[in-house]
Write a protein that holds these residues in place. Structure first.
Motif, PDB file in Angstrom:
ATOM      1  N   PHE A   1       5.212   4.465   1.815  1.00  0.00           N
ATOM      2  CA  PHE A   1       6.056   6.218   2.969  1.00  0.00           C
ATOM      3  C   PHE A   1       6.883   5.441   3.947  1.00  0.00           C
ATOM      4  O   PHE A   1       7.616   6.068   4.230  1.00  0.00           O
ATOM      5  CB  PHE A   1       4.446   6.949   2.830  1.00  0.00           C
ATOM      6  CG  PHE A   1       4.800   8.397   3.444  1.00  0.00           C
ATOM      7  CD1 PHE A   1       5.393   9.188   2.987  1.00  0.00           C
ATOM      8  CD2 PHE A   1       4.016   8.053   4.487  1.00  0.00           C
ATOM      9  CE1 PHE A   1       5.998  10.372   4.103  1.00  0.00           C
ATOM     10  CE2 PHE A   1       4.598   9.230   6.014  1.00  0.00           C
ATOM     11  CZ  PHE A   1       5.854   9.982   4.851  1.00  0.00           C
ATOM     12  N   LYS A   2       6.116   5.034   4.472  1.00  0.00           N
ATOM     13  CA  LYS A   2       6.708   4.742   6.244  1.00  0.00           C
ATOM     14  C   LYS A   2       8.260   4.283   5.892  1.00  0.00           C
ATOM     15  O   LYS A   2       8.718   4.434   6.166  1.00  0.00           O
ATOM     16  CB  LYS A   2       6.248   3.782   6.849  1.00  0.00           C
ATOM     17  CG  LYS A   2       4.657   4.025   7.225  1.00  0.00           C
ATOM     18  CD  LYS A   2       4.292   3.663   8.878  1.00  0.00           C
ATOM     19  CE  LYS A   2       2.963   3.697   9.614  1.00  0.00           C
ATOM     20  NZ  LYS A   2       1.830   2.325   9.614  1.00  0.00           N
TER      21      LYS A   2
ATOM     22  N   SER B   1       0.478  -1.587  -0.032  1.00  0.00           N
ATOM     23  CA  SER B   1      -0.068   0.171  -0.087  1.00  0.00           C
ATOM     24  C   SER B   1       0.815   1.451   0.212  1.00  0.00           C
ATOM     25  O   SER B   1       2.070   1.486  -0.007  1.00  0.00           O
ATOM     26  CB  SER B   1      -1.001   0.114   1.506  1.00  0.00           C
ATOM     27  OG  SER B   1      -0.034  -0.162   2.809  1.00  0.00           O
ATOM     28  N   GLU B   2       0.632   2.350  -0.777  1.00  0.00           N
ATOM     29  CA  GLU B   2       0.934   3.778  -0.036  1.00  0.00           C
ATOM     30  C   GLU B   2       1.643   3.788   0.990  1.00  0.00           C
ATOM     31  O   GLU B   2       2.897   4.423   1.076  1.00  0.00           O
ATOM     32  CB  GLU B   2      -0.194   4.769  -0.879  1.00  0.00           C
ATOM     33  CG  GLU B   2       0.491   6.077  -1.303  1.00  0.00           C
ATOM     34  CD  GLU B   2      -0.002   7.546  -1.262  1.00  0.00           C
ATOM     35  OE1 GLU B   2      -0.834   6.855  -2.303  1.00  0.00           O
ATOM     36  OE2 GLU B   2      -0.221   8.284  -0.610  1.00  0.00           O
ATOM     37  N   GLU B   3       0.430   3.674   1.648  1.00  0.00           N
ATOM     38  CA  GLU B   3       1.022   3.982   3.535  1.00  0.00           C
ATOM     39  C   GLU B   3       1.870   3.028   3.429  1.00  0.00           C
ATOM     40  O   GLU B   3       3.552   4.231   4.422  1.00  0.00           O
ATOM     41  CB  GLU B   3      -0.170   3.987   3.995  1.00  0.00           C
ATOM     42  CG  GLU B   3      -0.018   4.423   5.212  1.00  0.00           C
ATOM     43  CD  GLU B   3       0.178   5.527   5.935  1.00  0.00           C
ATOM     44  OE1 GLU B   3      -0.420   6.344   4.547  1.00  0.00           O
ATOM     45  OE2 GLU B   3       1.088   6.147   6.673  1.00  0.00           O
ATOM     46  N   GLU B   4       2.315   2.350   3.610  1.00  0.00           N
ATOM     47  CA  GLU B   4       3.737   1.432   4.254  1.00  0.00           C
ATOM     48  C   GLU B   4       4.889   1.537   3.285  1.00  0.00           C
ATOM     49  O   GLU B   4       5.702   1.884   3.442  1.00  0.00           O
ATOM     50  CB  GLU B   4       2.885  -0.408   2.949  1.00  0.00           C
ATOM     51  CG  GLU B   4       3.124  -1.242   4.528  1.00  0.00           C
ATOM     52  CD  GLU B   4       1.875  -2.391   4.020  1.00  0.00           C
ATOM     53  OE1 GLU B   4       3.639  -3.585   4.568  1.00  0.00           O
ATOM     54  OE2 GLU B   4       1.227  -2.881   3.422  1.00  0.00           O
TER      55      GLU B   4
ATOM     56  N   ARG C   1       4.919  13.044  -0.611  1.00  0.00           N
ATOM     57  CA  ARG C   1       4.587  12.881   0.360  1.00  0.00           C
ATOM     58  C   ARG C   1       6.189  13.022   1.477  1.00  0.00           C
ATOM     59  O   ARG C   1       5.880  13.784   2.532  1.00  0.00           O
ATOM     60  CB  ARG C   1       3.846  12.029   1.111  1.00  0.00           C
ATOM     61  CG  ARG C   1       2.170  11.720   0.701  1.00  0.00           C
ATOM     62  CD  ARG C   1       1.619  10.274   0.760  1.00  0.00           C
ATOM     63  NE  ARG C   1       1.559  10.080   2.898  1.00  0.00           N
ATOM     64  CZ  ARG C   1       0.837   8.575   3.552  1.00  0.00           C
ATOM     65  NH1 ARG C   1       0.600   7.762   1.987  1.00  0.00           N
ATOM     66  NH2 ARG C   1       1.063   8.972   4.269  1.00  0.00           N
TER      67      ARG C   1
ATOM     68  N   VAL D   1       4.020   9.061  -3.089  1.00  0.00           N
ATOM     69  CA  VAL D   1       4.962   8.906  -1.799  1.00  0.00           C
ATOM     70  C   VAL D   1       6.009   9.553  -1.464  1.00  0.00           C
ATOM     71  O   VAL D   1       6.212  10.749  -0.999  1.00  0.00           O
ATOM     72  CB  VAL D   1       5.171   7.395  -1.902  1.00  0.00           C
ATOM     73  CG1 VAL D   1       6.462   6.561  -0.873  1.00  0.00           C
ATOM     74  CG2 VAL D   1       4.438   6.451  -1.456  1.00  0.00           C
TER      75      VAL D   1
END
Ligand code: NIG
Ligand code: FE
Length: 416
Positions: A131-132, A126-129, A171, A168
């Protein structure tokens, strides 16, 4: 924000006249000031000079500034890492082991590993993962002295996933830690479910317009090399990028004399990167251009390729930039200090040449030479303070040793 650093043993890469880059014999000259001070105000370099000059200043102007004492330590402008791929999913140590056992990078790629392996993992993340994990790498490289960087897409290989990667990167930019430039590398590999023609049409007709519509990239890239994209295909992709406001910045001549340098120069690329395979024709093309030759010795080291002919290029009068190429397949390290050591040891570049290549020249390679890459009035106050070391040559000499003590971003301490 407002900071005075005093008693600096040596302030490195000071600049009084703006330079775009340094080339040829001038690369061996590194301007420095011994026993120096540096003042950062509102995040920008306000003043610098010798301690004697500091004592003559009216200190009422600097009332309330934080103070640091750098006795025995050097201060450098932060490195500019002009070529990275820090947005990725998973890692590729199995391929590393396969290569130890004798397979080549190209054989692994042709069998569906390599970039396609990373693409599959990225598509499932996912985009969130993403990004992290990329944020973690961003912090990691800042702690190693990087104060501005370029990041590429290129592990998506579908419209959806290329945009996901670029979002990403946006961000990461929006964290406002360091300046970041985004490079659209749809042309990194041909995905399995498409023919060459289909995929290149997709890049040209759909991906580039979509990337530009969202303002997600500064540059357009192509892996112009044997087994990947031809100069003709690259030319088509770069021309479409230019039409949509993206300046070319490409991978060239890593695996073969691919014609990548010439197609990059012909399209006024801001840089052509890798350059393991460079001969007279490539040097000649670069000499009369505005294109920064960028060497990535970390990838040559990790893949066991032969090293870039840096001496020949410098002797011909060219500038050189250095970058880490931080990525999971060919350079799983974003260490600019290690890149410096490799360039000295394997490319036979002098410490002065290497420092110029990692600061002012790599800043040019991402369009940041006016704001980064040297200690100059008005530039961004991104600097690092070393441990107590004898001099700047100690840094590339002591390879693998952490010679950095503090990293300062816009006048604020990031690494304590
Ligand atoms: O810069 N050369 C092409 N691209 C990357 C490696 C990509 C990978 O193997 O994942 C590079 O070396
Ligand atoms: Fe790369």
């Amino acid at each position: 924000m407002n900071l005075i650093i005093k008693n600096i043993k040596e302030l490195v890469q000071t600049e009084t006249e703006p330079r775009r880059w340094v080339a040829g014999v001038a690369m061996a000259q590194l301007p420095t000031i011994k026993n120096a001070f540096l003042i950062i105000k509102n995040g920008l370099i306000e003043n610098f000079g010798t301690m004697e000059e500091y004592r003559a200043l009216d200190d009422r102007f600097y009332n309330g500034f934080s103070e640091m004492d750098a006795t025995g330590r050097l201060v450098f402008p932060c490195f500019v890492d002009s070529h990275t791929h820090i947005v990725y999913a998973g890692s590729r140590e199995q391929e590393f082991v396969d290569r130890i056992k004798g397979k080549t990078y190209e054989e692994i790629a042709a069998a569906g590993g390599g970039i396609l392996n990373s693409a599959k993992r990225l598509q499932d993340t996912s985009e969130e993962e993403l990004f992290k994990s990329a944020q973690k790498r961003l912090h990691e490289v800042i702690n190693m002295g990087t104060g501005a960087m370029e990041i590429k897409s290129g592990y998506g290989l579908t419209l959806h996933d290329e945009l996901k990667m670029l979002r990403v990167i946006r961000r990461l930019k929006d964290l406002n830690l360091i300046e970041i430039k985004a490079n659209f590398l749809g042309a990194h590999a041909i995905p399995k479910d498409k023919t060459r023609e289909e995929y290149i049409d997709l890049i040209v007709n759909e991906m580039i317009p979509a990337v530009a519509a969202e303002g997600l990239a500064d540059y357009v890239d192509s892996f112009c090399d044997k087994g990947f994209f031809t100069p003709e295909e690259t030319d088509r992709i770069l021309k479409q990028g230019i039409k949509y406001g993206l300046r070319p910045k490409i991978h060239a001549n890593q695996l073969a004399t691919s014609g990548g340098v010439q197609v990059g120069v012909a399209n006024n690329a801001i840089s052509v990167d890798h350059l393991e395979h460079v001969g007279e024709a490539e040097i000649e093309a670069l000499l009369h251009s505005e294109t920064m030759p960028t060497l990535l010795p970390g990838a040559a080291f990790f893949l066991g390729l032969h090293y870039q002919p840096a001496r020949k290029m410098i002797e011909a009068g060219l500038p050189i930039a250095l970058a880490s190429d931080y990525n999971p397949g060919s350079s799983p390290s974003g260490s600019m200090p290690f890149t410096m050591s490799l360039a000295c040891i394997k490319l036979k570049m002098l410490p002065e040449e290497v420092i110029n290549a990692c600061t002012i020249n790599s800043a040019y390679a991402i369009g940041l030479e006016k704001t980064h890459g040297s200690i100059a009035k008005g530039k961004v106050g991104n600097v690092f303070i070393t441990q107590e070391i004898p001099g700047y040559s100690f840094m590339p000499y002591a390879f693998g040793t952490d010679t950095i003590d503090k990293v300062i971003l816009k006048g604020k301490v990031f690494r304590e």
